[in-house]
Design a protein around this motif. Structure first.
Motif, PDB file in Angstrom:
ATOM      1  N   LEU A 289       2.881 -15.507   3.763  1.00  0.00           N
ATOM      2  CA  LEU A 289       1.780 -14.546   3.806  1.00  0.00           C
ATOM      3  C   LEU A 289       0.621 -15.019   2.922  1.00  0.00           C
ATOM      4  CD1 LEU A 289       0.622 -11.870   4.785  1.00  0.00           C
ATOM      5  CD2 LEU A 289       1.718 -10.756   2.836  1.00  0.00           C
ATOM      6  N   LYS A 290       0.938 -15.564   1.762  1.00  0.00           N
ATOM      7  CA  LYS A 290      -0.118 -16.080   0.879  1.00  0.00           C
ATOM      8  C   LYS A 290      -0.921 -17.170   1.574  1.00  0.00           C
ATOM      9  CE  LYS A 290       1.821 -15.137  -3.717  1.00  0.00           C
ATOM     10  NZ  LYS A 290       2.384 -15.758  -4.954  1.00  0.00           N
ATOM     11  N   ARG A 291      -0.255 -18.004   2.351  1.00  0.00           N
ATOM     12  CA  ARG A 291      -0.959 -19.070   3.065  1.00  0.00           C
ATOM     13  C   ARG A 291      -1.929 -18.479   4.091  1.00  0.00           C
ATOM     14  NH1 ARG A 291       3.660 -22.882   5.219  1.00  0.00           N
ATOM     15  NH2 ARG A 291       1.868 -24.035   6.097  1.00  0.00           N
ATOM     16  N   LEU A 292      -1.511 -17.400   4.753  1.00  0.00           N
ATOM     17  CA  LEU A 292      -2.431 -16.741   5.685  1.00  0.00           C
ATOM     18  C   LEU A 292      -3.617 -16.144   4.942  1.00  0.00           C
ATOM     19  CD1 LEU A 292      -3.152 -15.672   8.531  1.00  0.00           C
ATOM     20  CD2 LEU A 292      -1.872 -13.593   7.926  1.00  0.00           C
ATOM     21  N   LEU A 302     -11.262 -12.524   4.039  1.00  0.00           N
ATOM     22  CA  LEU A 302     -10.430 -11.762   3.111  1.00  0.00           C
ATOM     23  C   LEU A 302     -11.108 -10.489   2.622  1.00  0.00           C
ATOM     24  CD1 LEU A 302      -7.658 -11.807   1.699  1.00  0.00           C
ATOM     25  CD2 LEU A 302      -8.768 -12.947  -0.229  1.00  0.00           C
ATOM     26  N   ASP A 303     -12.404 -10.549   2.337  1.00  0.00           N
ATOM     27  CA  ASP A 303     -13.118  -9.370   1.832  1.00  0.00           C
ATOM     28  C   ASP A 303     -13.238  -8.262   2.877  1.00  0.00           C
ATOM     29  OD1 ASP A 303     -13.439 -10.558  -0.604  1.00  0.00           O
ATOM     30  OD2 ASP A 303     -15.509 -11.211  -0.264  1.00  0.00           O
ATOM     31  N   HIS A 304     -12.900  -8.571   4.108  1.00  0.00           N
ATOM     32  CA  HIS A 304     -12.965  -7.568   5.179  1.00  0.00           C
ATOM     33  C   HIS A 304     -11.594  -6.965   5.478  1.00  0.00           C
ATOM     34  CE1 HIS A 304     -17.160  -8.374   6.367  1.00  0.00           C
ATOM     35  NE2 HIS A 304     -16.890  -9.602   5.959  1.00  0.00           N
ATOM     36  N   ILE A 305     -10.543  -7.446   4.803  1.00  0.00           N
ATOM     37  CA  ILE A 305      -9.194  -6.943   5.060  1.00  0.00           C
ATOM     38  C   ILE A 305      -8.920  -5.752   4.149  1.00  0.00           C
ATOM     39  CG2 ILE A 305      -6.730  -7.463   4.988  1.00  0.00           C
ATOM     40  CD1 ILE A 305      -7.435 -10.368   5.619  1.00  0.00           C
ATOM     41  N   ALA A 306      -8.775  -4.584   4.751  1.00  0.00           N
ATOM     42  CA  ALA A 306      -8.507  -3.365   3.985  1.00  0.00           C
ATOM     43  C   ALA A 306      -7.025  -3.096   3.831  1.00  0.00           C
ATOM     44  CB  ALA A 306      -9.175  -2.162   4.665  1.00  0.00           C
ATOM     45  N   ILE A 307      -6.236  -3.516   4.818  1.00  0.00           N
ATOM     46  CA  ILE A 307      -4.803  -3.205   4.833  1.00  0.00           C
ATOM     47  C   ILE A 307      -4.040  -4.368   5.440  1.00  0.00           C
ATOM     48  CG2 ILE A 307      -3.016  -1.644   5.751  1.00  0.00           C
ATOM     49  CD1 ILE A 307      -5.315   0.418   6.244  1.00  0.00           C
ATOM     50  N   VAL A 308      -2.916  -4.714   4.819  1.00  0.00           N
ATOM     51  CA  VAL A 308      -1.914  -5.561   5.467  1.00  0.00           C
ATOM     52  C   VAL A 308      -0.648  -4.718   5.551  1.00  0.00           C
ATOM     53  CG1 VAL A 308      -0.537  -7.662   5.375  1.00  0.00           C
ATOM     54  CG2 VAL A 308      -2.913  -7.693   4.577  1.00  0.00           C
ATOM     55  N   GLU A 309      -0.277  -4.391   6.763  1.00  0.00           N
ATOM     56  CA  GLU A 309       0.821  -3.441   6.968  1.00  0.00           C
ATOM     57  C   GLU A 309       2.126  -4.157   7.302  1.00  0.00           C
ATOM     58  OE1 GLU A 309       0.205   0.285   9.398  1.00  0.00           O
ATOM     59  OE2 GLU A 309       1.584  -0.791  10.726  1.00  0.00           O
ATOM     60  N   GLU A 310       3.174  -3.732   6.630  1.00  0.00           N
ATOM     61  CA  GLU A 310       4.549  -4.138   6.923  1.00  0.00           C
ATOM     62  C   GLU A 310       4.674  -5.652   7.133  1.00  0.00           C
ATOM     63  OE1 GLU A 310       7.929  -2.612   6.386  1.00  0.00           O
ATOM     64  OE2 GLU A 310       6.511  -1.094   7.043  1.00  0.00           O
ATOM     65  N   PRO A 311       4.304  -6.463   6.120  1.00  0.00           N
ATOM     66  CA  PRO A 311       4.340  -7.914   6.330  1.00  0.00           C
ATOM     67  C   PRO A 311       5.746  -8.498   6.395  1.00  0.00           C
ATOM     68  CG  PRO A 311       3.725  -7.408   4.067  1.00  0.00           C
ATOM     69  CD  PRO A 311       3.751  -6.102   4.804  1.00  0.00           C
ATOM     70  N   GLY A 324      -3.189  -9.329  -3.953  1.00  0.00           N
ATOM     71  CA  GLY A 324      -4.641  -9.228  -3.927  1.00  0.00           C
ATOM     72  C   GLY A 324      -5.217  -8.418  -2.785  1.00  0.00           C
ATOM     73  N   VAL A 325      -4.357  -7.834  -1.951  1.00  0.00           N
ATOM     74  CA  VAL A 325      -4.795  -6.948  -0.873  1.00  0.00           C
ATOM     75  C   VAL A 325      -3.884  -5.722  -0.877  1.00  0.00           C
ATOM     76  CG1 VAL A 325      -5.739  -8.756   0.613  1.00  0.00           C
ATOM     77  CG2 VAL A 325      -3.326  -8.142   0.798  1.00  0.00           C
ATOM     78  N   ARG A 342       9.420   1.639  -1.402  1.00  0.00           N
ATOM     79  CA  ARG A 342       8.306   0.748  -1.129  1.00  0.00           C
ATOM     80  C   ARG A 342       7.205   0.906  -2.185  1.00  0.00           C
ATOM     81  NH1 ARG A 342      11.460  -1.908   1.156  1.00  0.00           N
ATOM     82  NH2 ARG A 342      11.294  -2.774   3.228  1.00  0.00           N
ATOM     83  N   ILE A 343       6.932   2.121  -2.587  1.00  0.00           N
ATOM     84  CA  ILE A 343       5.923   2.358  -3.632  1.00  0.00           C
ATOM     85  C   ILE A 343       6.344   1.665  -4.928  1.00  0.00           C
ATOM     86  CG2 ILE A 343       4.857   4.136  -5.078  1.00  0.00           C
ATOM     87  CD1 ILE A 343       5.025   5.999  -2.611  1.00  0.00           C
ATOM     88  N   GLU A 344       7.625   1.719  -5.240  1.00  0.00           N
ATOM     89  CA  GLU A 344       8.135   1.070  -6.447  1.00  0.00           C
ATOM     90  C   GLU A 344       8.060  -0.456  -6.352  1.00  0.00           C
ATOM     91  OE1 GLU A 344      12.001   2.813  -6.586  1.00  0.00           O
ATOM     92  OE2 GLU A 344      11.329   4.591  -7.722  1.00  0.00           O
ATOM     93  N   MET A 345       7.945  -0.992  -5.125  1.00  0.00           N
ATOM     94  CA  MET A 345       7.821  -2.439  -4.920  1.00  0.00           C
ATOM     95  C   MET A 345       6.360  -2.886  -4.911  1.00  0.00           C
ATOM     96  SD  MET A 345      10.778  -2.743  -1.993  1.00  0.00           S
ATOM     97  CE  MET A 345      10.209  -4.296  -1.339  1.00  0.00           C
ATOM     98  N   GLY A 346       5.434  -1.944  -5.150  1.00  0.00           N
ATOM     99  CA  GLY A 346       4.032  -2.300  -5.239  1.00  0.00           C
ATOM    100  C   GLY A 346       3.204  -1.997  -4.011  1.00  0.00           C
ATOM    101  N   TYR A 347       3.800  -1.349  -3.014  1.00  0.00           N
ATOM    102  CA  TYR A 347       3.037  -0.952  -1.832  1.00  0.00           C
ATOM    103  C   TYR A 347       2.054   0.146  -2.228  1.00  0.00           C
ATOM    104  CZ  TYR A 347       6.131  -3.603   1.266  1.00  0.00           C
ATOM    105  OH  TYR A 347       6.809  -4.618   1.896  1.00  0.00           O
ATOM    106  N   THR A 348       0.812   0.022  -1.763  1.00  0.00           N
ATOM    107  CA  THR A 348      -0.236   0.966  -2.170  1.00  0.00           C
ATOM    108  C   THR A 348      -0.867   1.674  -0.976  1.00  0.00           C
ATOM    109  OG1 THR A 348      -1.796  -0.888  -2.252  1.00  0.00           O
ATOM    110  CG2 THR A 348      -0.770  -0.194  -4.337  1.00  0.00           C
TER     111      THR A 348
END
Length: 468
Positions: A289-292, A302-311, A324-325, A342-348
């Motif tokens: 995912l970091k490579r993407l 990257l500055d246009h990405i608001a959400i990355v869901e369920e990677p 960073g997203v 998931r919240i405890e794993m850093g999902y926001t």
């Protein structure tokens, strides 16, 4: 033409299973203290049921989760009480979304049949029963419905969302029956007091988020830009090995941003172009995912990405707070308990999918997120026009998403159903002003809130499916 198949109580020959299922529920005390703070004293009381479904074909195959679907089952549940109150509830079944392993093993039709079997079993379980609210109904039957699903799919690790998806039409009908039994005529009054804070906002504008799948053509993407859409959902996690997937996703992001990314990367209405990436658990490592994301930064996306869901796959226990997203949970947040993990794993962020996981479970997840200041948004599951307005009722009551001045609602039925215009006619308010998209958004006037999007109106088409 649509195809339908009816199932009624008379069709179930082994009636003894009804008593067995009911006994396991332990529902003798109808008003047990679950602590939900229900506003209404009358419990949900169910006497009998019927169910049916239609297969709605798609315009083209719809690709996500490394697979494709060609039609969606529109499931209808009719519930009746002893006073003669009768309600219709709708659901859309999506086995590929809820547990792709079942679809891989059983195929598209077989996995839909398996899920519908769970729906029928759940209806057997609730017949002749009473529950304090529909939320209690789902709580009481979910484990047994899931266990039944593990047997018929031969999958001991069946995802909970598969069972929840099977319950959506029943839950939808139960809320309607509960409303009739308690003289409720507005969406916000359906929400029990304990959960109301999570739905205390009133968005008069909601972004209409289209979905770009693997199979969406360049011309269709260009049409979305020309129509003024600014918040765009992109299905990543293309079919193939992890390396093949990554390369395809990189090229796809370049292709899409070349279409949407004008010099200012804004629409004609002045809104910034925003991307919402949905991987459906296809990325098997954080490094991939970091490579993407590094590639997205390189091509100025990257500055246009608001959400990355369920990677990531649900089994991958990884902290995501340093990516960073904003990472959002969807199908891995089966229940409020799972959402907390998931919240405890850093999902926001949390994607609420009321027509994929039931309104009842969605209400509980929304409260959990609200209590922890985690933003939510509403997603679609390619539902029909009636259920779009159910989703709209929810999206209109959530706090505006960070960085936006409006609510968010992904809805892609118009892009994908072959008979979408016909289906709009099944909704008594399908052509209302609040269903028109202008510059990528729905505008909700007082008529929308007064009528709750028309969700309490009779559904003549779906009612007619039960006429003998």
């Amino acid at each position: 033409m649509n195809q339908k198949n009816n199932v009624t109580r008379r069709d179930f020959v082994q009636k003894a299973t009804l008593a067995t299922g009911a006994a396991s529920l332990g529902l003798t005390n109808l008003m047990k203290a679950h602590g939900h703070g229900s506003t209404f004293k009358r419990p949900l009381s169910i006497d009998s049921f019927k169910t049916t479904f239609e297969r709605e074909p798609l315009i083209h195959s719809y690709g996500f989760k490394g697979g494709y679907i060609t039609r969606l089952w529109q499931v209808v549940a009719q519930l009746q009480d002893t006073l003669g109150n009768k309600t219709i509830g709708l659901g859309v079944h999506s086995p590929l979304w809820s547990d792709s392993r079942v679809t891989s093993a059983w195929g598209e039709s077989g996995s839909n049949s398996a899920m519908y079997n769970l729906t029928c079993r759940a209806l057997q379980m609730i017949e002749g029963q009473s529950f304090e609210t529909p939320i209690h109904m789902v709580e009481d039957i979910l484990d047994e419905v899931w266990a039944y699903g593990t047997k018929i799919t031969n999958n001991a690790d069946l995802r909970t969302t598969f069972a929840l998806n099977a319950l959506t039409s029943i839950d939808n009908s139960a809320w309607m029956l509960y409303a009739k039994q308690n003289n409720i005529t507005s969406f916000i009054d359906l929400i029990p007091n304990k959960y109301k804070a999570a739905f205390s906002h009133k968005n008069t504008e909601i972004a209409s988020i289209p979905s770009i799948s693997y199979s969406t053509s360049v011309s269709d993407i260009e049409a979305l830009k020309d129509e003024g859409y600014f918040f765009i959902k992109i299905k990543i996690g293309a079919p193939g090995s992890q390396q093949e997937m990554l390369e395809k996703d990189m090229r796809r992001m370049e292709q899409i941003h070349n279409i949407f990314g004008t010099s200012a990367a804004k629409t004609d209405s002045g809104r910034k172009i925003v991307y919402y990436l949905d991987a459906n658990g296809r990325y098997e490592s954080k490094d991939t995912l970091k490579r993407l994301l590094d590639h997205c930064k390189k091509i100025k996306v990257l500055d246009h990405i608001a959400i990355v869901e369920e990677p990531f796959p649900e089994s991958l226990d990884v902290d995501v707070s340093d990516l960073g997203v904003r990472i959002a949970a969807d199908e891995s947040a089966h229940t409020d308990t799972d959402a907390l993990k998931r919240i405890e794993m850093g999902y926001t962020g949390i994607a609420l999918k009321p027509m994929g996981k039931t309104l009842s479970m969605t209400i509980k997840i929304a409260k959990l997120a609200h209590d922890r200041n985690i933003p939510c948004f509403c997603t679609d599951l390619t539902v029909n026009p009636v259920l779009v307005d159910w989703n709209k009722c929810i999206a209109s009551r959530l706090k505006p998403f960070p960085g936006q001045d409006l609510g968010l609602l992904e809805t892609n039925g118009g892009q994908n159903y072959r008979n979408w215009e016909t289906m709009i006619g099944y909704h008594p308010r399908g052509n209302a002003s609040w269903n028109q998209v202008e510059n990528g958004a729905f505008t909700l006037g007082e008529d929308f809130f007064k009528e709750s999007g028309g969700i309490f109106l009779e559904l003549e088409h779906y009612n007619s499916l039960f006429k003998e």
